[in-house]
Write a protein that holds these residues in place. Structure first.
Motif, PDB file in Angstrom:
ATOM      1  N   TYR A   1       7.145   1.546 -26.793  1.00 18.47           N
ATOM      2  CA  TYR A   1       6.444   1.851 -25.547  1.00 18.47           C
ATOM      3  C   TYR A   1       6.139   3.341 -25.597  1.00 18.47           C
ATOM      4  O   TYR A   1       7.032   4.173 -25.410  1.00 18.47           O
ATOM      5  CB  TYR A   1       7.341   1.497 -24.352  1.00 18.47           C
ATOM      6  CG  TYR A   1       6.675   1.488 -22.990  1.00 18.47           C
ATOM      7  CD1 TYR A   1       5.358   1.912 -22.812  1.00 18.47           C
ATOM      8  CD2 TYR A   1       7.374   1.047 -21.870  1.00 18.47           C
ATOM      9  CE1 TYR A   1       4.776   1.880 -21.556  1.00 18.47           C
ATOM     10  CE2 TYR A   1       6.800   1.015 -20.607  1.00 18.47           C
ATOM     11  CZ  TYR A   1       5.494   1.436 -20.461  1.00 18.47           C
ATOM     12  OH  TYR A   1       4.925   1.418 -19.224  1.00 18.47           O
TER      13      TYR A   1
ATOM     14  N   HIS B   1       4.962   7.971 -21.634  1.00 21.48           N
ATOM     15  CA  HIS B   1       4.166   7.766 -20.424  1.00 21.48           C
ATOM     16  C   HIS B   1       4.947   8.263 -19.215  1.00 21.48           C
ATOM     17  O   HIS B   1       6.129   8.596 -19.320  1.00 21.48           O
ATOM     18  CB  HIS B   1       3.861   6.262 -20.258  1.00 21.48           C
ATOM     19  CG  HIS B   1       5.113   5.453 -20.109  1.00 21.48           C
ATOM     20  ND1 HIS B   1       5.850   5.032 -21.206  1.00 21.48           N
ATOM     21  CD2 HIS B   1       5.794   5.015 -19.014  1.00 21.48           C
ATOM     22  CE1 HIS B   1       6.918   4.378 -20.778  1.00 21.48           C
ATOM     23  NE2 HIS B   1       6.909   4.360 -19.453  1.00 21.48           N
TER      24      HIS B   1
ATOM     25  N   ASP C   1       6.115   6.950 -15.310  1.00 21.50           N
ATOM     26  CA  ASP C   1       6.252   5.657 -14.633  1.00 21.50           C
ATOM     27  C   ASP C   1       5.500   5.581 -13.311  1.00 21.50           C
ATOM     28  O   ASP C   1       5.262   4.487 -12.800  1.00 21.50           O
ATOM     29  CB  ASP C   1       7.740   5.333 -14.389  1.00 21.50           C
ATOM     30  CG  ASP C   1       8.416   4.868 -15.667  1.00 21.50           C
ATOM     31  OD1 ASP C   1       7.709   4.625 -16.664  1.00 21.50           O
ATOM     32  OD2 ASP C   1       9.647   4.748 -15.662  1.00 21.50           O
TER      33      ASP C   1
ATOM     34  N   TRP D   1      16.565   8.191 -14.681  1.00 25.21           N
ATOM     35  CA  TRP D   1      15.833   9.452 -14.587  1.00 25.21           C
ATOM     36  C   TRP D   1      14.929   9.455 -13.364  1.00 25.21           C
ATOM     37  O   TRP D   1      14.591   8.407 -12.816  1.00 25.21           O
ATOM     38  CB  TRP D   1      15.023   9.702 -15.867  1.00 25.21           C
ATOM     39  CG  TRP D   1      13.918   8.722 -16.131  1.00 25.21           C
ATOM     40  CD1 TRP D   1      12.623   8.798 -15.691  1.00 25.21           C
ATOM     41  CD2 TRP D   1      14.006   7.516 -16.917  1.00 25.21           C
ATOM     42  NE1 TRP D   1      11.912   7.717 -16.150  1.00 25.21           N
ATOM     43  CE2 TRP D   1      12.726   6.916 -16.907  1.00 25.21           C
ATOM     44  CE3 TRP D   1      15.035   6.897 -17.629  1.00 25.21           C
ATOM     45  CZ2 TRP D   1      12.449   5.726 -17.575  1.00 25.21           C
ATOM     46  CZ3 TRP D   1      14.761   5.695 -18.296  1.00 25.21           C
ATOM     47  CH2 TRP D   1      13.481   5.133 -18.268  1.00 25.21           C
TER      48      TRP D   1
ATOM     49  N   HIS E   1       8.395   9.975 -20.862  1.00 24.39           N
ATOM     50  CA  HIS E   1       9.386   9.287 -21.693  1.00 24.39           C
ATOM     51  C   HIS E   1       8.735   8.099 -22.398  1.00 24.39           C
ATOM     52  O   HIS E   1       7.650   7.662 -22.012  1.00 24.39           O
ATOM     53  CB  HIS E   1      10.548   8.781 -20.816  1.00 24.39           C
ATOM     54  CG  HIS E   1      10.070   7.776 -19.823  1.00 24.39           C
ATOM     55  ND1 HIS E   1       9.518   8.148 -18.608  1.00 24.39           N
ATOM     56  CD2 HIS E   1       9.992   6.420 -19.866  1.00 24.39           C
ATOM     57  CE1 HIS E   1       9.130   7.068 -17.969  1.00 24.39           C
ATOM     58  NE2 HIS E   1       9.399   5.993 -18.708  1.00 24.39           N
TER      59      HIS E   1
ATOM     60  N   TRP F   1      12.351  -0.116 -11.423  1.00 28.96           N
ATOM     61  CA  TRP F   1      11.545   0.995 -10.942  1.00 28.96           C
ATOM     62  C   TRP F   1      11.807   1.121  -9.448  1.00 28.96           C
ATOM     63  O   TRP F   1      11.531   0.195  -8.666  1.00 28.96           O
ATOM     64  CB  TRP F   1      10.073   0.758 -11.233  1.00 28.96           C
ATOM     65  CG  TRP F   1       9.788   0.851 -12.706  1.00 28.96           C
ATOM     66  CD1 TRP F   1       9.738   2.000 -13.459  1.00 28.96           C
ATOM     67  CD2 TRP F   1       9.514  -0.229 -13.604  1.00 28.96           C
ATOM     68  NE1 TRP F   1       9.463   1.680 -14.770  1.00 28.96           N
ATOM     69  CE2 TRP F   1       9.312   0.326 -14.893  1.00 28.96           C
ATOM     70  CE3 TRP F   1       9.409  -1.610 -13.442  1.00 28.96           C
ATOM     71  CZ2 TRP F   1       9.019  -0.451 -16.000  1.00 28.96           C
ATOM     72  CZ3 TRP F   1       9.122  -2.391 -14.548  1.00 28.96           C
ATOM     73  CH2 TRP F   1       8.928  -1.812 -15.808  1.00 28.96           C
TER      74      TRP F   1
HETATM   75 FE   LIG Z   1       8.675   4.080 -18.435  1.00 35.46          FE
END
Ligand SMILES: [Fe+2]
Ligand SMILES: O=C(O)CCC(=O)C(=O)O
Length: 276
Positions: free
Chosen positions: A163, A166, A168, A219, A234, A250
């Motif tokens: 991944y 990016h 979030d 985070w 991240h 999230w």
């Molecule tokens: Fe992420």
């Protein structure tokens, strides 16, 4: 404290829709900056990269909590061994029994399959007993209100999966922003660890977190004004060997009554997260 009614957030666009399209013929490294790519492939050299990086043992009520601080500004921590084996087994079992789908990224208002993110994913409904168990556990050692999180997403990465780095949070804001706020923080439960590769890289903190099953990486993506923390950048490093499985939460910033910052406009800190 006041606990609001449980929101039923699904995916970023308000429903789990997906457009199936062939993957572009593009190498996964092209989605990474060369720096972050290098870090991913040399994680041991990106552990103690900040001078004030350290581990602390917090006394959380009577339970010791080992926390590895990987970035301060914004905060990025690894909380060591807080999810038990039986719970991890339940997560894996669910993933095997259910029907995972190809991971998507949210772009221009819609979810698309794109090789910047290669994984199989499974949403666990918020009212599912597994989601309830996980939220309850995560709520025991942080001040975060996990009731105000999107439904958890189980992710499985195989060799070649990744991944790319990016943020979030969504700009412009997504469907849920008006009622639930932005993605203030992310909690990632590690279920299975790849044999090689598959760390979580924070390029601007210059660190790669190589957690073990049962750890939680947590985070902050936004500050207490709801503004993006640019250094929350991240990514999930490419898997070289083995399989990585993790669960993402999230967390939205409305109803975070215990996660207050005394200084408006500033980053959340350890004392906000663990509540002393
Ligand atoms: Fe992420
Ligand atoms: O798999 C990882 O290490 C990163 C996952 C991630 O970026 C996310 O869940 O938002």
């Amino acid at each position: 404290i006041y606990v609001p009614a449980e929101p039923s957030i699904t995916s970023a666009d308000g429903e789990t829709k997906k457009e199936s399209q062939p993957k572009e013929n593009r190498s996964i490294s092209s989605y990474w900056g060369s720096d972050a790519w290098k870090m991913c492939h040399d994680p041991d050299n990106y552990f103690r990269s900040t001078p004030d990086l350290y581990s602390v043992r917090l006394r959380h009520f009577i339970t010791p909590l080992d926390v590895e601080i990987r970035g301060y500004n914004p905060l990025a921590v690894r909380i060591v061994n807080v999810i038990g084996k039986s719970t991890l087994d339940r997560i894996e079992q669910r993933f095997l029994e259910d029907q995972p789908e190809e991971a998507t990224v949210f772009e221009n208002g819609t979810s698309i399959v794109q090789s910047s993110r290669i994984a199989d994913t499974l949403w666990v409904p918020n009212e599912d007993i597994l989601a309830i168990t996980l939220r309850r556990r995560l709520s025991q050692f942080t001040t975060i209100n996990f009731k105000n999180a999107e439904q958890p997403l189980i992710m499985s990465y195989q060799p070649g999966g990744h991944y790319a780095a990016h943020h979030d949070c969504f700009f412009p804001p997504d469907y849920w922003h008006a009622t639930m706020g932005g993605r203030v923080a992310t909690a990632l439960i590690i279920v299975k660890k790849a044999e090689k590769g598959g760390g979580t890289v924070f390029p601007n903190h210059r660190t790669v977190v190589q957690p073990n099953p049962g750890d939680v990486i947590l985070w902050f993506n936004l500050n207490s004004n709801g503004e993006q923390e640019n250094d929350s950048l991240h990514g999930g490093c490419p898997i070289i060997k083995g399989q990585k499985m993790a669960v993402s939460f999230w967390i939205r910033d409305k109803y975070q009554y215990d996660l207050t910052s005394p200084i408006s406009g500033k980053s959340y800190r350890m004392e906000n997260l663990f509540g002393w």
